[in-house]
Design a protein around this motif. Sequence first.
Motif, PDB file in Angstrom:
ATOM      1  N   PHE A  35       0.842  -1.188   0.000  1.00  0.00           N
ATOM      2  CA  PHE A  35       0.000   0.000   0.000  1.00  0.00           C
ATOM      3  C   PHE A  35       0.879   1.240   0.000  1.00  0.00           C
ATOM      4  CE2 PHE A  35      -4.184  -1.799   0.690  1.00  0.00           C
ATOM      5  CZ  PHE A  35      -3.900  -3.064   1.192  1.00  0.00           C
ATOM      6  N   HIS A  44      -3.583   0.490  -3.074  1.00  0.00           N
ATOM      7  CA  HIS A  44      -3.034  -0.868  -3.149  1.00  0.00           C
ATOM      8  C   HIS A  44      -2.410  -1.081  -4.521  1.00  0.00           C
ATOM      9  CE1 HIS A  44      -3.447  -5.272  -4.079  1.00  0.00           C
ATOM     10  NE2 HIS A  44      -2.807  -5.320  -2.925  1.00  0.00           N
ATOM     11  N   SER A  92      -8.009  -0.449  -2.172  1.00  0.00           N
ATOM     12  CA  SER A  92      -7.639   0.938  -1.910  1.00  0.00           C
ATOM     13  C   SER A  92      -8.761   1.669  -1.181  1.00  0.00           C
ATOM     14  CB  SER A  92      -7.319   1.668  -3.220  1.00  0.00           C
ATOM     15  OG  SER A  92      -6.156   1.154  -3.823  1.00  0.00           O
TER      16      SER A  92
END
Length: 301
Positions: A35, A44, A92
């Motif tokens: 990340f 991500h 994400s």
Amino acid sequence: MSTLFSCTASVLTLILLAAPALAGGSGGPAAQQGFLDLNGARIHYVSQGSGTPLLLLHGYPLSGELFARNRDTLASAGFRVITIDHRGYGQSTAPADNPGDLATYAQDALAVLEQLHVNKAVIGGMSMGGPIAFEMYRRAPERFSGLILIDTIANPASVVEQALWKGMAQKASLYGPQSLAPELIKDMLTGMTRMNRPADAKFLTGIVKQASVAADVAGANVLATRPDSIPTLKTITVPTLILEGLEDTVYPPEFSMKMQQNIAGSNLVIIPGAAHAAIYEKASAANRAIIDWARMHNLLR
């Protein structure tokens, strides 16, 4: 295997047949993932291979896992394949005050390259990833060593298309991200694939369900309000590959043909038996097209 349908000094149109050995999914270099905290979001990413950087941008409302069948083969061929989940998609996350817009998606992707110490990359965008790639090119053309446009479009959204994306945003808000899957999977995969390979539809459905409501609304707005990128096409000077599913009903081949006509020296590959998610549905053909094109332009290390 490929069959050449037409070839001039500026046009190379190929119809590719499937090559099962290039489907990807096993045997390639080990992948790394993590990340990155940037622009207020947590992005991500997956990076696989150690060759020519290749950043792939997914479409709406998917994630980097759209390219799960491409990473191994492309990494084995000499690419460092980097996939990201746009903010709010996949793994994400995004702050509530900035769920995403075209400029932010482009800034995120450029920041990923910066944080991964990648000065230049071949940058590929599928569907919504195309307008993002165009925005990146307008901002930082020096970061491109090549461009891949996958089932995408340079035209602004028509009145009808604007209404479609606004409807998607409203449906996601009312019924959640999972409600979008039936609307989208029928266009991402051909009827033949949906009937004979139900696992493909299940896989893409799972990705669609991962998105947040805010991301679904933001992405739909990006597609509805995207700028006209036809003028941008004429400024592109890096090697460009346009990949198109023959049965794509979202952005049909005519749009890819128009992009090819406006990008000097670009190559157009049309993949039979593939719809909007051609990069996943016919991964073997897509992988072969990318590798052949990269070798033709000496892009592989």
